[in-house]
Write a protein that holds these residues in place. Structure first.
Motif, PDB file in Angstrom:
ATOM      1  N   ALA A 297      11.417   2.409  -3.845  1.00  0.00           N
ATOM      2  CA  ALA A 297      12.391   2.809  -4.861  1.00  0.00           C
ATOM      3  C   ALA A 297      13.805   2.887  -4.313  1.00  0.00           C
ATOM      4  N   ARG A 298      13.956   3.009  -3.023  1.00  0.00           N
ATOM      5  CA  ARG A 298      15.299   3.070  -2.431  1.00  0.00           C
ATOM      6  C   ARG A 298      15.933   1.679  -2.377  1.00  0.00           C
ATOM      7  N   ARG A 299      15.148   0.688  -2.007  1.00  0.00           N
ATOM      8  CA  ARG A 299      15.677  -0.677  -1.859  1.00  0.00           C
ATOM      9  C   ARG A 299      15.426  -1.554  -3.077  1.00  0.00           C
ATOM     10  N   GLY A 300      14.503  -1.117  -3.961  1.00  0.00           N
ATOM     11  CA  GLY A 300      14.197  -1.910  -5.140  1.00  0.00           C
ATOM     12  C   GLY A 300      13.399  -3.162  -4.828  1.00  0.00           C
ATOM     13  N   VAL A 301      12.474  -3.067  -3.868  1.00  0.00           N
ATOM     14  CA  VAL A 301      11.663  -4.225  -3.471  1.00  0.00           C
ATOM     15  C   VAL A 301      10.197  -3.813  -3.342  1.00  0.00           C
ATOM     16  N   ILE A 302       9.329  -4.819  -3.301  1.00  0.00           N
ATOM     17  CA  ILE A 302       7.930  -4.588  -2.950  1.00  0.00           C
ATOM     18  C   ILE A 302       7.851  -4.490  -1.426  1.00  0.00           C
ATOM     19  N   PRO A 303       7.298  -3.418  -0.885  1.00  0.00           N
ATOM     20  CA  PRO A 303       7.181  -3.318   0.580  1.00  0.00           C
ATOM     21  C   PRO A 303       6.395  -4.504   1.134  1.00  0.00           C
ATOM     22  N   ASN A 304       6.959  -5.161   2.136  1.00  0.00           N
ATOM     23  CA  ASN A 304       6.292  -6.348   2.665  1.00  0.00           C
ATOM     24  C   ASN A 304       6.721  -6.608   4.098  1.00  0.00           C
ATOM     25  N   ASP A 305       5.941  -7.414   4.765  1.00  0.00           N
ATOM     26  CA  ASP A 305       6.267  -7.861   6.117  1.00  0.00           C
ATOM     27  C   ASP A 305       6.213  -9.384   6.109  1.00  0.00           C
ATOM     28  N   GLY A 306       7.372 -10.001   6.045  1.00  0.00           N
ATOM     29  CA  GLY A 306       7.420 -11.457   5.999  1.00  0.00           C
ATOM     30  C   GLY A 306       6.812 -12.041   4.742  1.00  0.00           C
ATOM     31  N   GLY A 307       6.800 -11.234   3.671  1.00  0.00           N
ATOM     32  CA  GLY A 307       6.204 -11.691   2.418  1.00  0.00           C
ATOM     33  C   GLY A 307       4.795 -11.196   2.213  1.00  0.00           C
ATOM     34  N   ARG A 308       4.149 -10.685   3.251  1.00  0.00           N
ATOM     35  CA  ARG A 308       2.831 -10.064   3.091  1.00  0.00           C
ATOM     36  C   ARG A 308       3.038  -8.662   2.505  1.00  0.00           C
TER      37      ARG A 308
ATOM     38  N   LEU B 150       2.557  -4.871   1.597  1.00  0.00           N
ATOM     39  CA  LEU B 150       1.967  -3.780   2.376  1.00  0.00           C
ATOM     40  C   LEU B 150       1.461  -2.666   1.476  1.00  0.00           C
ATOM     41  N   ASP B 151       0.418  -1.975   1.925  1.00  0.00           N
ATOM     42  CA  ASP B 151      -0.084  -0.816   1.182  1.00  0.00           C
ATOM     43  C   ASP B 151       0.654   0.437   1.640  1.00  0.00           C
ATOM     44  N   GLU B 152       0.231   1.598   1.147  1.00  0.00           N
ATOM     45  CA  GLU B 152       0.924   2.854   1.456  1.00  0.00           C
ATOM     46  C   GLU B 152       0.877   3.186   2.941  1.00  0.00           C
ATOM     47  N   ALA B 153      -0.123   2.660   3.640  1.00  0.00           N
ATOM     48  CA  ALA B 153      -0.246   2.911   5.078  1.00  0.00           C
ATOM     49  C   ALA B 153       0.520   1.885   5.900  1.00  0.00           C
ATOM     50  N   GLY B 154       1.194   0.961   5.223  1.00  0.00           N
ATOM     51  CA  GLY B 154       1.961  -0.054   5.929  1.00  0.00           C
ATOM     52  C   GLY B 154       1.143  -1.227   6.408  1.00  0.00           C
ATOM     53  N   GLN B 155      -0.077  -1.366   5.857  1.00  0.00           N
ATOM     54  CA  GLN B 155      -0.952  -2.467   6.243  1.00  0.00           C
ATOM     55  C   GLN B 155      -0.915  -3.580   5.194  1.00  0.00           C
ATOM     56  N   PRO B 156      -0.994  -4.847   5.608  1.00  0.00           N
ATOM     57  CA  PRO B 156      -0.997  -5.953   4.641  1.00  0.00           C
ATOM     58  C   PRO B 156      -2.184  -5.867   3.687  1.00  0.00           C
ATOM     59  N   VAL B 157      -1.915  -6.116   2.410  1.00  0.00           N
ATOM     60  CA  VAL B 157      -2.981  -6.174   1.405  1.00  0.00           C
ATOM     61  C   VAL B 157      -3.447  -7.622   1.336  1.00  0.00           C
TER      62      VAL B 157
END
Length: 466
Positions: free
Chosen positions: A337-348, A350-357
């Motif tokens: 909500a701060r950046r207005g993006v889907i949390p991701n790592d290189g497009g993967r 991430l879930d709430e724990a920071g792991q790729p879904v």
């Protein structure tokens, strides 16, 4: 977890048929691989192209070239377009995951970033994204726009701010050669505007627009460009940027040339460019915008600005904030909500724990935020597709991977979707409307109308599916 079967195509759903989604689909189809792919490109609108159709001014100088490039990709026939389908309402994430091995979200950023200053909620204060949606004929916004102000402030120093200012100050007749909808032409034609002021927080060397957009301002007939000597301040960082960055040098040269040229030609409208102005309050009277207050800024040596303690008011009757777009949260997908993006790592994603879904990806502005030009989304897509292909053997296999599964589900739910063939019909219809209305007599003489954009969603769907 089982990997997709080797004896069938890899099924991929892309949510969003704007440049980000189309580039991702194109890169995936052209990637070096030893297996087949089958791609469905979904969009909430009945027509493709996303931001290009609904987020760029109709007189934008590069729009035709981008549309032609996207058209060529979708017209090849190896990517299936399915429009008028809203993710989260018509289809859930579970629906999609049951029929596709991977899903890529390319939904962009379509709402205005907030500007938290007193008075921003007054009547006559607008977000640029809403105005852009109106003049681009977005099917889900009201057909009318309150163009009642003679003097208008536009806050922002990016390309969207210049688009908005140009559309507000330009004479409506000069837009008839574009695809401007009829209701938009009538609204702009009746506008009483005389002065549009564009305000930036930093100096001329720190602007965020591009040379092409800047030069386009000078092409508007019967519109004077007005600049102010006190706004032209350059610090050490500005000088360095001018020496090392050709784009900055070009824009500063253009602005300084305008500054020394004769500005008052007696035009009926004026477009003012102000720098070193930080908005602090929108002033009101009887619940409506009556002015706007700024704190004058100065550069601090690094190219950043700081307040001087000097305040200045401008009398305006409307304020448009064009300080950036912001992404919207999607059902069943994480959101920063701060950046207005889907949390991701290189497009993967991430879930709430920071792991790729597994099997869920993002690209474009919903991946990295609304920065950069449309062309930057190609690099985004390349990274996302590269990671998807790297993950291929570990993707959760679709339960119903056959291509007709989604069509059957849409029919079962009574969803009236559109196709690429339907878009070609709508495209032809809009061009025919333009031809039938040509030539149009204007103050500049007769003009040909290339197309007239159809606005109502129901009409777009009807024409596409007839």
């Amino acid at each position: 977890m089982s990997n997709p079967a080797a004896d069938r195509p890899l099924r991929v759903a892309i949510i969003g048929a704007g440049p980000a989604g189309v580039y991702a689909a194109d890169i995936l189809t052209k990637a070096e691989r030893e297996f087949a792919v089958s791609i469905d490109l979904f969009d909430a609108y009945p027509a493709p192209y996303g931001l290009i159709r609904y987020g760029v001014a109709p007189d934008h100088p590069r729009i035709k070239g981008i549309v032609n490039a996207l058209h060529k990709v979708l017209d090849r026939g190896d990517i299936r377009f399915l429009g008028n389908i809203t993710y989260g309402r018509d289809l859930t994430l579970s629906d999609i995951r049951s029929m596709y091995d991977a899903v890529i979200f390319a939904t962009g950023a379509i709402r205005d970033a907030d500007l938290d200053i007193p008075g921003i909620g007054l009547e006559g204060s607008f977000g640029a994204a809403d105005f852009v949606s109106w003049y681009d004929g977005h099917p889900d916004v009201p057909r009318e726009w309150p163009l009642e102000a003679r003097e208008i402030a536009v806050i922002g120093n990016g390309n969207v701010a210049l688009d908005v200012a140009r559309m507000l100050s330009k004479h409506a007749d000069d837009l008839l050669t574009t695809e401007i909808p009829e209701n938009v032409y009538r609204g702009l034609k009746a506008s009483p505007v005389t002065d549009v002021h564009v305000f930036g927080r930093r100096g001329p060397a720190q602007v965020k627009f591009t040379p092409l957009e800047l030069r386009e301002l000078s092409h508007s007939r019967d519109v004077d460009i007005v600049l102010y000597p006190e706004d032209f301040e350059f610090d050490e960082a500005s000088d360095a940027a001018i020496k090392t960055n050709n784009q900055t040098k070009t824009m500063v040269n253009t602005l300084t040339n305008w500054l020394v040229e004769e500005q008052d030609t007696g035009a009926s409208r004026r477009l003012h460019l102000h720098f070193l102005h930080q908005p602090v309050e929108v002033l009101g009277e009887d619940g409506r915008v009556a002015g706007i207050r700024f704190e004058r800024q100065e550069l601090d040596g690094t190219g950043n600005a700081r307040g001087t303690g000097e305040y200045v008011d401008y009398g305006v009757q409307a304020v448009y904030r064009a300080i950036g777009y912001f992404g919207s949260e999607l059902p069943e997908v994480g959101f920063d909500a701060r950046r207005g993006v889907i949390p991701n790592d290189g497009g993967r994603v991430l879930d709430e724990a920071g792991q790729p879904v597994p099997g869920i990806y993002a690209t474009g502005w919903i991946k990295r935020g609304p920065v950069g030009l449309i062309g930057h989304t190609k690099g985004d897509a390349l990274e996302t597709i590269g990671n998807l292909l790297e993950d291929r053997l570990n993707l959760p296999a679709a339960e119903r991977p056959e291509e007709e599964a989604i069509i059957e589900l849409l029919a079962e739910r009574g969803i009236e979707y559109t196709t690429w063939e339907g878009w070609l019909k709508l495209d032809e219809h809009e061009r025919a409307l333009g031809a039938a209305a040509s030539p149009v007599q204007t103050a500049n003489g007769p003009v040909e109308r290339e197309r007239i954009k159809v606005v109502p969603r129901e009409e777009m769907v009807q024409i596409s599916n007839k």
